[in-house]
Design an enzyme around this catalytic site. Structure first.
Site, PDB file in Angstrom:
ATOM      1  N   ASP A  36      -3.948  15.463  -1.444  1.00 12.91           N
ATOM      2  CA  ASP A  36      -3.948  15.084  -2.855  1.00 12.91           C
ATOM      3  C   ASP A  36      -5.169  14.250  -3.203  1.00 12.91           C
ATOM      4  O   ASP A  36      -6.025  13.959  -2.369  1.00 12.91           O
ATOM      5  CB  ASP A  36      -2.623  14.429  -3.272  1.00 12.91           C
ATOM      6  CG  ASP A  36      -2.309  13.185  -2.484  1.00 12.91           C
ATOM      7  OD1 ASP A  36      -3.258  12.463  -2.120  1.00 12.91           O
ATOM      8  OD2 ASP A  36      -1.124  12.934  -2.222  1.00 12.91           O
ATOM      9  N   LYS A  58      -1.960  15.558  -7.875  1.00  8.12           N
ATOM     10  CA  LYS A  58      -0.698  15.138  -8.492  1.00  8.12           C
ATOM     11  C   LYS A  58      -0.995  14.011  -9.482  1.00  8.12           C
ATOM     12  O   LYS A  58      -1.138  12.868  -9.125  1.00  8.12           O
ATOM     13  CB  LYS A  58       0.296  14.666  -7.436  1.00  8.12           C
ATOM     14  CG  LYS A  58       1.702  14.444  -7.985  1.00  8.12           C
ATOM     15  CD  LYS A  58       2.732  14.533  -6.882  1.00  8.12           C
ATOM     16  CE  LYS A  58       2.612  13.401  -5.880  1.00  8.12           C
ATOM     17  NZ  LYS A  58       2.898  12.091  -6.460  1.00  8.12           N
ATOM     18  N   MET A 173      -0.760   0.837  -8.479  1.00  7.72           N
ATOM     19  CA  MET A 173      -0.659   1.602  -9.737  1.00  7.72           C
ATOM     20  C   MET A 173      -0.479   0.663 -10.927  1.00  7.72           C
ATOM     21  O   MET A 173       0.266   0.955 -11.847  1.00  7.72           O
ATOM     22  CB  MET A 173       0.529   2.584  -9.663  1.00  7.72           C
ATOM     23  CG  MET A 173       0.347   3.649  -8.610  1.00  7.72           C
ATOM     24  SD  MET A 173       1.815   4.658  -8.361  1.00  7.72           S
ATOM     25  CE  MET A 173       2.777   3.636  -7.270  1.00  7.72           C
TER      26      MET A 173
HETATM   27  N1  SAH Z   1       0.311   5.632  -0.366  1.00 11.11           N
HETATM   28  C1  SAH Z   1      -0.792   4.911  -0.958  1.00 11.11           C
HETATM   29  C2  SAH Z   1      -0.460   4.388  -2.336  1.00 11.11           C
HETATM   30  C3  SAH Z   1      -0.212   5.457  -3.346  1.00 11.11           C
HETATM   31  S1  SAH Z   1       0.059   4.825  -4.939  1.00 11.11           S
HETATM   32  C4  SAH Z   1      -1.187   3.749  -0.052  1.00 11.11           C
HETATM   33  O1  SAH Z   1      -0.482   3.463   0.914  1.00 11.11           O
HETATM   34  O2  SAH Z   1      -2.221   3.128  -0.295  1.00 11.11           O
HETATM   35  C5  SAH Z   1      -1.556   4.868  -5.630  1.00 11.11           C
HETATM   36  C6  SAH Z   1      -2.091   3.477  -5.802  1.00 11.11           C
HETATM   37  O3  SAH Z   1      -2.647   3.011  -4.581  1.00 11.11           O
HETATM   38  C7  SAH Z   1      -3.237   3.361  -6.778  1.00 11.11           C
HETATM   39  O4  SAH Z   1      -2.781   3.309  -8.098  1.00 11.11           O
HETATM   40  C8  SAH Z   1      -3.840   2.038  -6.366  1.00 11.11           C
HETATM   41  O5  SAH Z   1      -3.074   0.959  -6.825  1.00 11.11           O
HETATM   42  C9  SAH Z   1      -3.687   2.096  -4.853  1.00 11.11           C
HETATM   43  N2  SAH Z   1      -4.909   2.593  -4.198  1.00 11.11           N
HETATM   44  C10 SAH Z   1      -5.033   3.670  -3.434  1.00 11.11           C
HETATM   45  N3  SAH Z   1      -6.289   3.789  -2.964  1.00 11.11           N
HETATM   46  C11 SAH Z   1      -6.979   2.734  -3.435  1.00 11.11           C
HETATM   47  C12 SAH Z   1      -8.320   2.263  -3.293  1.00 11.11           C
HETATM   48  N4  SAH Z   1      -9.227   2.919  -2.554  1.00 11.11           N
HETATM   49  N5  SAH Z   1      -8.674   1.124  -3.931  1.00 11.11           N
HETATM   50  C13 SAH Z   1      -7.789   0.441  -4.663  1.00 11.11           C
HETATM   51  N6  SAH Z   1      -6.507   0.835  -4.841  1.00 11.11           N
HETATM   52  C14 SAH Z   1      -6.106   1.959  -4.224  1.00 11.11           C
END
Ligand code: SAH
Length: 506
Positions: A36, A58, A173
């Site tokens: 994704d 998604k 998020m």
């Molecule tokens: N499973 C993922 C989270 C999915 S929800 C994890 O464990 O990180 C998606 C959220 O993750 C985004 O809205 C943001 O808040 C955060 N996120 C994911 N990658 C990021 C990044 N490189 N920098 C900052 N926030 C990030």
């Protein structure tokens, strides 16, 4: 039929090499990979060329996949006997809707394994020095979602409890709801001056960090145009020592550097740029076209063991040569007792990948030097030498070796053809001033680039021009391009060293 299997793999927070060893290993075994938006496409490098790649963006809105559609593909591929990797950003089990995917797998009788990944909050902490826990001021940390399940009645977030939470609060998020989040916390008693920080694009060269008191964090992010994905950190931790921030202090941090080599060369170069904190942008000017189906090549290959020396002058020459060997069902035994010379460590390393240890590796980067050093190394009188090079290579080496009494065969194993890449984004970046450096590592990439670009547009922009050495600089000057930097050491690392020096001056 082989039984299908599903691996749910955490890709890590962004930067491709932050995936776990187990994750990379599993990617190599995949017949089918479903990934994704948040998983770095650079991870495709681990996946076998024959694997099927399915991209499932998604998001909310049109053109995106619903969770049901993703679930359906997962089950369908597994039941068809495939080893499926479902690659998810960060850790699969943190706000990853993994339970829903597991439920359909269990129902369909599909076996699975979950491979953890570095979740965004944890990566943010390492890449900014904002410590989520600290023995002085934060003995607890909580992860909260800024976006709850669509259609869910009410809320699981108890703002009263959260406002009184004495540790670090981390929102995933949370950008779309940042204003209301801050308000709810303050309304429920959290002091308006509680430190807050927002970290976007963590671990990427485009990482941004914004710090402000809770009551002003949303407007500060708006002013600074911070875009998701971003993590919101609230609590004393958000004010931690800025000296802990090592990442944005990397020498080329945030610098957008355009690479103009062939695709494989650019991939090599990108890793070096990332290591120095820069943002590599790929503009492929040339493609390597093998010439190994020529009669000349096939003829010398048949008698290659009769040469005293076989000389490779570039990594591309080595790769094209061994690709052709493989296609012909042959291997390195064709060399028999011929000795092998490689110009520069890079070429020697590439030979090493094919199990060959070069007999002679002068640490030089020009053909003329190679010739001189080979003459100094061994008596070439009446020796048979085979050069396997680019069609564009100069005749100098042939002449130098022949002058020392050698019998030289020069065979072109590849040439560089112009790649004609899509250039709109780059023209835009150059004119808007968002490109910091244009880099050139060979005269042929200079030619390829300026077939598509006007030297005046480059000269009048903010983009600086860096060249790997005098031959490449001459070609640039010949096209009226101003050269800001010519590398002192004619390697990619040397090129980046010179760019760093120039950056330090300005
Ligand atoms: N499973 C993922 C989270 C999915 S929800 C994890 O464990 O990180 C998606 C959220 O993750 C985004 O809205 C943001 O808040 C955060 N996120 C994911 N990658 C990021 C990044 N490189 N920098 C900052 N926030 C990030």
């Amino acid at each position: 039929m082989k039984k299908g299997f599903v691996y749910l793999v955490g890709a890590g927070p962004g930067r491709a090499d932050l995936i776990t060893v187990r994750g990379a290993e599993v990617l190599k075994a995949a017949d089918c990979m479903i990934y994704d938006k948040l998983a770095n496409p650079a991870l495709l490098q681990f996946v076998s060329k024959d694997a099927e790649i399915i991209h499932v963006p998604k998001r909310i809105g049109e053109g995106s996949c619903t969770q049901d559609e993703i679930n359906k593909v997962l089950v369908e591929k597994a039941l068809a006997g495939k080893t499926v990797v479902r690659l998810k950003g960060g850790d699969p089990c943190i706000f990853g809707r993994v339970a829903e995917e597991l439920a359909v797998l269990i129902e369909a009788g599909v076996d699975f394994e979950i491979v953890p990944g570095v979740t965004a909050a944890v990566a943010v902490s390492s890449y900014t020095g904002i410590m989520l826990t600290d023995r002085e001021y934060s003995s607890q940390v909580t992860f909260v979602t800024g976006r709850e399940a669509e259609g869910k009645e009410g809320t699981n977030i108890d703002w009263d409890v959260l406002a009184r939470f004495p540790g670090t609060i981390v929102f995933y998020m949370g950008m779309g709801t940042l204003e209301s989040t801050a308000r709810s916390l303050i309304d429920n008693g959290k002091p308006a001056d509680t430190p807050a920080a927002v970290i976007a694009n963590a671990t990427f060269p485009s990482q941004r960090v914004v710090r402000a008191p809770l009551e002003r964090i949303n407007e500060t992010c708006e002013q600074q145009k911070i875009k998701p994905p971003a993590i919101v950190v609230i609590g004393a931790a958000a004010a931690s020592d800025t000296r802990f921030d090592w990442f944005t202090k990397r020498p080329l941090f945030g610098r957008s550097i355009v690479m103009t080599r062939d695709a494989a060369g650019n991939a090599d170069f990108a890793a070096k740029i990332i290591q120095r904190g820069g943002n590599p942008l790929e503009f492929e000017t040339i493609r390597i076209k093998p010439l190994t189906d020529s009669n000349d090549f096939l003829r010398v290959l048949a008698k290659i063991s009769q040469y005293d020396w076989v000389v490779f002058t570039s990594g591309n020459g080595v790769t094209t040569f061994f690709d052709a060997l493989e296609k012909l069902g042959k291997d390195a035994r064709v060399f028999a007792f011929a000795k092998i010379a490689a110009i520069g460590d890079k070429t020697a390393d590439r030979l090493g990948e094919f199990g060959i240890k070069a007999d002679f590796v002068p640490g030089v980067f020009t053909s003329r030097e190679l010739g001189k050093q080979l003459i100094g190394f061994t008596n070439l009188q009446n020796k048979k030498i085979l050069l396997l090079r680019s069609q564009l290579a100069s005749n100098e080496l042939v002449e130098t070796l022949a002058g020392a009494g050698a019998e030289v065969d020069n065979v072109a194993v590849y040439t560089a053809i112009s790649a004609n890449s899509e250039s709109g984004w780059l023209a835009d970046g150059i004119s808007k001033g968002t490109i910091d450096w244009l880099t050139f590592a060979s005269p042929s990439s200079v030619d390829g680039f300026f077939e598509q670009f006007d030297s005046k547009a480059v000269n009048s922009s903010n983009a600086k021009v860096a060249s790997i050495g005098p031959v490449t600089s001459e070609r640039l000057k010949g096209l009226d391009v101003k050269v800001d930097v010519t590398a002192r050491e004619h390697t990619l690392d040397g090129l980046l060293d010179s760019i760093e020096e120039q950056e330090n001056k300005s």
